[in-house]
Design an enzyme around this catalytic site. Structure first.
Site, PDB file in Angstrom:
ATOM      1  N   LYS A 120      78.686  77.876  53.535  1.00 48.02           N
ATOM      2  CA  LYS A 120      79.327  77.767  52.223  1.00 48.02           C
ATOM      3  C   LYS A 120      78.787  78.852  51.294  1.00 48.02           C
ATOM      4  CE  LYS A 120      80.239  74.373  48.543  1.00 48.02           C
ATOM      5  NZ  LYS A 120      80.015  72.985  48.090  1.00 48.02           N
TER       6      LYS A 120
ATOM      7  N   SER B  85      83.864  70.040  46.905  1.00 46.34           N
ATOM      8  CA  SER B  85      83.969  71.490  46.775  1.00 46.34           C
ATOM      9  C   SER B  85      83.776  72.225  48.101  1.00 46.34           C
ATOM     10  CB  SER B  85      82.910  71.999  45.782  1.00 46.34           C
ATOM     11  OG  SER B  85      81.597  71.734  46.251  1.00 46.34           O
TER      12      SER B  85
ATOM     13  N   SER C 263      80.768  66.212  47.687  1.00 44.32           N
ATOM     14  CA  SER C 263      81.440  67.441  48.080  1.00 44.32           C
ATOM     15  C   SER C 263      81.313  67.813  49.543  1.00 44.32           C
ATOM     16  CB  SER C 263      80.931  68.613  47.223  1.00 44.32           C
ATOM     17  OG  SER C 263      81.287  68.427  45.881  1.00 44.32           O
TER      18      SER C 263
END
Length: 507
Positions: free
Chosen positions: A73, A148, A172
């Site tokens: 990420k 997210s 998330s």
């Protein structure tokens, strides 16, 4: 293939690491243009790394993760790679060091193939708030993947990575895992080092893995968990046998079933599907225990006061001076001069009170430095980040601090106490991961409150600092997957992994 299956093939010589990386390269080149999970790839670097690890394999010195091809990420530092947090304000920023989790994964011979899309600065529940455009759900590209860590979940679900790292501030990792039909683990706060993780809300943020199986998440956790002296929130507590908990699951567990998580707002089909899963677990030896978590109804409000307050503080460092996006100085100066000139001309022609008002405006006109700050941040931050900065600044402001922030901290403690009492009676607590399956792209962009409500079942684990996992529980009649969540007490990851494995064995 799982990590174990892949590693066995690599060690036996049946599968070469360069071939494996090329397979993932092909998947990314085929699917990423549509899914938009990766914001950057490094195929040449991954191939060079594969050759290095292959030598270790050939010499009988392979690490635990030899054969694991991962995406990271874009909120976790990798030396020499761009670290943008999917934001314009950091679009050209390059990390100068590795996060602790990256160091530990690399030591065990994991191979990193690219950087994954996300909501800007991890603020969002849909992965539509990205400077790189929205991620699409591989199960149905008209739907959101969740956020997210939507890029992290979508990459695993579409076969563009074996496993990925995400971050979880209010759900998330777990929520996109549910929407995309994969496994997502949020460790206990302090279990995994946050060194090298760009902060959204420092007392909530956790790094964790997403994968196609519970055992794979356990294997990644086994490598990244543990004390780190560079993170002063890192726990000294020894890590447990996470892989063993998955390989030898105990069916005789006590599962707390809170009525607060199975009421209004939950899709009836998801509710029924989870009840069926629980019935099977009970038939196999689990004990279902009704419990109450009375303060969870305040979870959303409490979280969005505290998390935005911390975000406001953390994002103050992005000023366009030391690093990150900086507005055009000449353009800014011209704009300021024109504004000043217009006020002076109006002042010369004004009379009475109007003249006094214009004089006051002139005296309050920004200095060039302040205007540069404002313009850089206005251009650099997206809509959702600006919204949360404003909310956070408001609740921390004089006159409102005690009414909002102080009170929210007290409610946070009450929520923690609810969980402490519940875990005296049960091993894990069950809930849906999300109230619905993935919804249409763009359908909640104009209603942020509805977007925030999608985290209703995941947020309290972050408030309490406990661990949680989402594992696929079934497929809705609309063809989309949904997840079941298990939460465990602090540092009881083995228990949630155990419970998740029992669900996985039903499929």
């Amino acid at each position: 293939m799982t990590i174990t299956e892949t590693r066995e093939k690599v060690l036996s010589g049946e599968l070469k690491l360069r071939e494996l990386v090329e397979q993932y390269r092909k998947e990314i080149e085929t699917h990423n243009s549509e899914i938009n999970a990766y914001v950057a790839t490094d195929f040449e670097g991954a191939l060079a790394r594969a050759d290095e690890v292959q030598k270790k394999v050939d010499n009988g010195a392979a690490g635990k993760l030899a054969g694991v091809v991962m995406g990271i990420k874009d909120v976790i530092s990798e030396r020499g790679k761009k670290l943008t947090c999917a934001s314009k304000i950091l679009e050209n920023f390059e990390s100068v060091y590795d996060a602790t989790v990256i160091e530990r994964l690399r030591e065990e011979d994991a191979i990193f193939i690219g950087r994954l899309n996300m909501d800007e600065f991890a603020m969002g529940s849909t992965n539509e708030y990205s400077n790189f455009g929205p991620v699409k759900n591989p199960q149905n590209t008209d739907k959101v993947p969740g956020g997210s860590s939507g890029g992290s979940a979508a990459a695993v679900a579409s076969g563009m990575a074996m496993t990925t790292l995400g971050s979880d501030t209010g759900g998330s990792i777990r929520q996109p895992a549910s929407y995309c039909g994969v496994v997502g683990l949020k460790p206990t706060y302090g279990r995994v080092s946050r060194y090298g993780l760009v902060a959204f809300a420092s007392s909530f943020d956790c790094i964790g893995p997403l994968a196609n199986s519970v055992e794979d998440t356990a294997r990644i956790l086994d490598v990244i968990a543990g004390f780190d002296e560079r993170d002063n929130t890192s726990s000294h507590r020894e890590k447990d046998d996470y892989v063993g908990a998955v390989q030898n699951p105990d069916k005789n567990i006590k599962i707390g079933v809170p009525e607060e998580f199975f009421g209004e707002g939950l899709d009836e089909e998801i509710k029924k599907g989870i009840e069926e899963v629980l019935d099977k677990l009970e038939a196999d030896g689990a004990e279902l225990v009704p419990i109450h978590l009375p303060h969870t109804k305040y979870g959303i409000s409490t979280y969005y006061i505290l998390a935005t307050a911390e975000a406001s503080s953390n994002l103050a460092r992005y000023d366009g001076i030391r690093y990150g996006h900086r507005a055009d100085k000449d353009e800014m100066r011209d704009e300021l001069k024109k504004e000043e000139q217009a006020l002076k001309e109006a002042f010369e022609q004004a009379k009475g009170e109007e003249k006094i008002e214009l004089q006051e405006k002139l005296s309050k006109l920004d200095s060039p430095l302040i205007r540069l700050y404002k313009k850089s941040r206005t251009e650099g931050f997206g809509t959702e980040v600006k919204r949360r900065i404003m909310l956070g600044t408001y609740v921390l402001s004089a006159g409102y601090y005690d009414a909002y922030y102080g009170k929210a901290q007290k409610v946070r403690r009450l929520i923690q106490n609810d969980y402490k009492e519940a875990f005296k009676k049960v091993d894990v607590i069950v809930s849906p991961t999300a109230p619905t399956t993935a919804f249409d792209l763009g359908s909640k962009m104009d209603d942020p409150v509805q977007m925030y409500l999608n985290d209703v079942y995941t947020i309290t684990a972050n408030l309490a600092g406990i661990c949680g996992i989402s594992v696929p529980a079934g497929t809705h009649s609309n063809g989309l997957p949904y997840g079941i969540q298990f939460m465990g007490d602090s540092f009881q990851e083995t228990k949630v992994l155990n419970a998740a494995r029992l669900v996985e064995l039903q499929s």
